[in-house]
Design a protein around this motif. Structure first.
Motif: not given
Length: 208
Positions: A98-99, A167-173, A175-182
């Motif tokens: 989904v990401d 834009d895709v690459a920035a989005a993945f980064r 999401y990682a900052a928002q959900e570091p546990d996952r």
């Protein structure tokens, strides 16, 4: 015991398919049963939708139509393959989940993230991976890898311009900052063995 659900994400040419296979082999070597799958696809219905999504002109589908098609494919994939496998104790490793919809149709395509999450909650019952790895390579390096791999047969997403993929690459980064546990970022510009080792290290807390 319930299996684990792992997804690998990233831009074009990041090496996801290669690392999905390598990670599966490494886990199987530890005696863990593994099922490898992909998105869009993985189930009979989802593979049929994949053909609609990946082929044709870049403008064949709008971001909204793409989001609905991906969600339909994912709903079937989760119901027919992913949930039964993890319920039976198998680890599932998925090339995208989904990401990717959030990054491609959301951040790069202009669809509100909350709408995509709501669509996922309905279609796939909100299932999220236990761990998501984002394989990172510079956009130009990834595109060069993808072009060397696919040549003139690039799919509708690989064929898009530099700004879209940035834009895709920035989005993945993000999401990682928002959900570091996952979500964990992995330097995929390193050699293949080092990338696989980093993936295994990122699963230490989940391994039996």
């Amino acid at each position: 015991m319930r299996g684990r659900f792992i997804s690998l994400e990233g831009g074009e040419g990041a090496g996801k398919s290669t690392q999905v296979r390598a990670l599966a082999a490494a886990l199987e070597g530890r005696g863990i049963p593994v099922r490898v799958t992909r998105e869009p696809g993985g189930s009979e219905g989802a593979e049929a939708i994949r053909n609609l999504l990946m082929q044709g002109a870049v403008t064949r589908w709008s971001p909204h139509a793409e989001a609905l098609l991906f969600a339909a494919a994912r709903a079937d994939h989760v119901e027919k393959l992913i949930q039964p496998a993890i319920g039976a104790g198998t680890w599932v490793i998925c090339d995208r989940f989904v990401d990717s919809s959030r990054a491609y149709q959301g951040a790069a395509g202009g669809i509100d993230d909350a709408a995509l999450i709501a669509l996922h909650a309905f279609g796939a019952r909100g299932l999220l991976p236990d761990r998501t790895f984002v394989l990172e390579v510079p956009v130009e390096q990834g595109r060069a890898r993808a072009e060397g791999r696919d040549g003139a047969a690039a799919d509708r997403f690989a064929a898009r311009d530099h700004g879209f993929h940035a834009d895709v690459a920035a989005a993945f980064r993000a999401y990682a900052a928002q959900e570091p546990d996952r979500i964990r970022l992995i330097d995929a510009a390193a050699d293949r063995e080092a990338v696989t080792a980093a993936l295994l290290a990122g699963l230490t807390d989940l391994l039996p």
